[in-house]
Design a protein around this motif. Structure first.
Motif, short mmCIF file in Angstrom:
data_model
loop_
_atom_site.label_atom_id
_atom_site.label_comp_id
_atom_site.label_asym_id
_atom_site.label_seq_id
_atom_site.Cartn_x
_atom_site.Cartn_y
_atom_site.Cartn_z
N THR A 1 0.82 -1.22 0.00
CA THR A 1 0.00 0.00 0.00
C THR A 1 0.85 1.26 0.00
N ARG B 1 -9.10 -4.79 2.40
CA ARG B 1 -7.72 -4.34 2.51
C ARG B 1 -6.85 -4.91 1.39
N TYR C 1 -9.26 -4.01 -2.42
CA TYR C 1 -9.45 -2.59 -2.74
C TYR C 1 -8.23 -1.75 -2.40
N ASP C 2 -7.77 -1.81 -1.17
CA ASP C 2 -6.72 -0.89 -0.71
C ASP C 2 -5.42 -1.06 -1.49
#
Length: 219
Positions: free
Chosen positions: A53, A86, A89-90
């Motif tokens: 991320t 998480r 999408y993230d």
């Protein structure tokens, strides 16, 4: 063409990586993931990143690419919506937002799944999350974004799934899969076709932003 691949250790990612390495028009392939693929090739470079991320530390290595094939995914069985989000999408949005800023002329190809819920409001958790992910990606300022929604996938050339249940299922149905792919192109594709279709979409575009299994097989 210079390409980035996320999720190159998964079944779809392995297929895409194989086709990219075989394609003479692809001059450089960079994979990004938590683990290396273990493959060695003159035009392959791998970036191992513990936090998918956060790309701030490697931004200098993420410029000058023509296409990104985002194949990272996980089965939703046993996961809460927050945990599944998480990963689904993230991570996808963190990567795509960084890449759209660094490579505005890039084509971004995302692997989703048949049955995804574009309304984001259905009763099936994984379909809602994937729909939210697709919608957010389609709003980003890339040259183009294509969402691939395969259904059944026939693994080829020794490629296997990392999910035990899927491996068992593929082993049981292996004799039928080539016939199913020919007979029911709306429901079955292969890792080879997926890889080649993603390359074609990156080079020439596709007729629409969301491609179902039959559309993938037609490319």
């Amino acid at each position: 063409m210079k390409v980035l691949i996320f999720g190159a250790t998964g079944m779809v990612g392995q297929g895409v990586l194989r086709e990219c390495l075989l394609d003479p028009g692809v001059e450089e392939v960079v994979t990004i993931g938590r683990t290396a693929t273990g493959q060695h090739h003159a035009k392959l470079r791998e970036i191992v990143l513990s936090d998918l991320t956060d790309y701030s530390a490697i931004e200098a290595e993420l410029t000058g690419f023509d296409a990104c094939f985002f194949c990272l995914g996980v089965a939703s069985a046993g996961m809460s919506e927050a945990d599944y989000s998480r990963i689904t999408y993230d991570i996808a949005l963190a990567a795509a937002r960084a890449l759209s800023r660094l490579n505005p002329a890039m084509t971004f190809v995302h692997t989703s799944a048949a049955g995804t819920d574009s309304s984001e409001s259905g009763r099936v958790m994984w379909a809602r999350v994937k729909g939210r992910t697709e919608n957010a990606l389609l709003r980003l300022p890339f040259k183009a974004v294509y969402i691939f929604r395969p259904a059944g996938i026939r693994p080829m050339h020794g490629i296997t799934s990392r999910t035990t249940l899927y491996r068992i299922g593929y082993a049981i149905t292996a004799p039928l899969l080539p016939w199913l792919e020919r007979t029911f192109p709306r429901y079955v594709t292969s890792t080879e076709r997926l890889g080649k279709a993603m390359l074609k979409a990156a080079r020439q575009g596709a007729p629409k932003p969301i491609l179902e299994c039959e559309d993938i097989n037609r490319l």
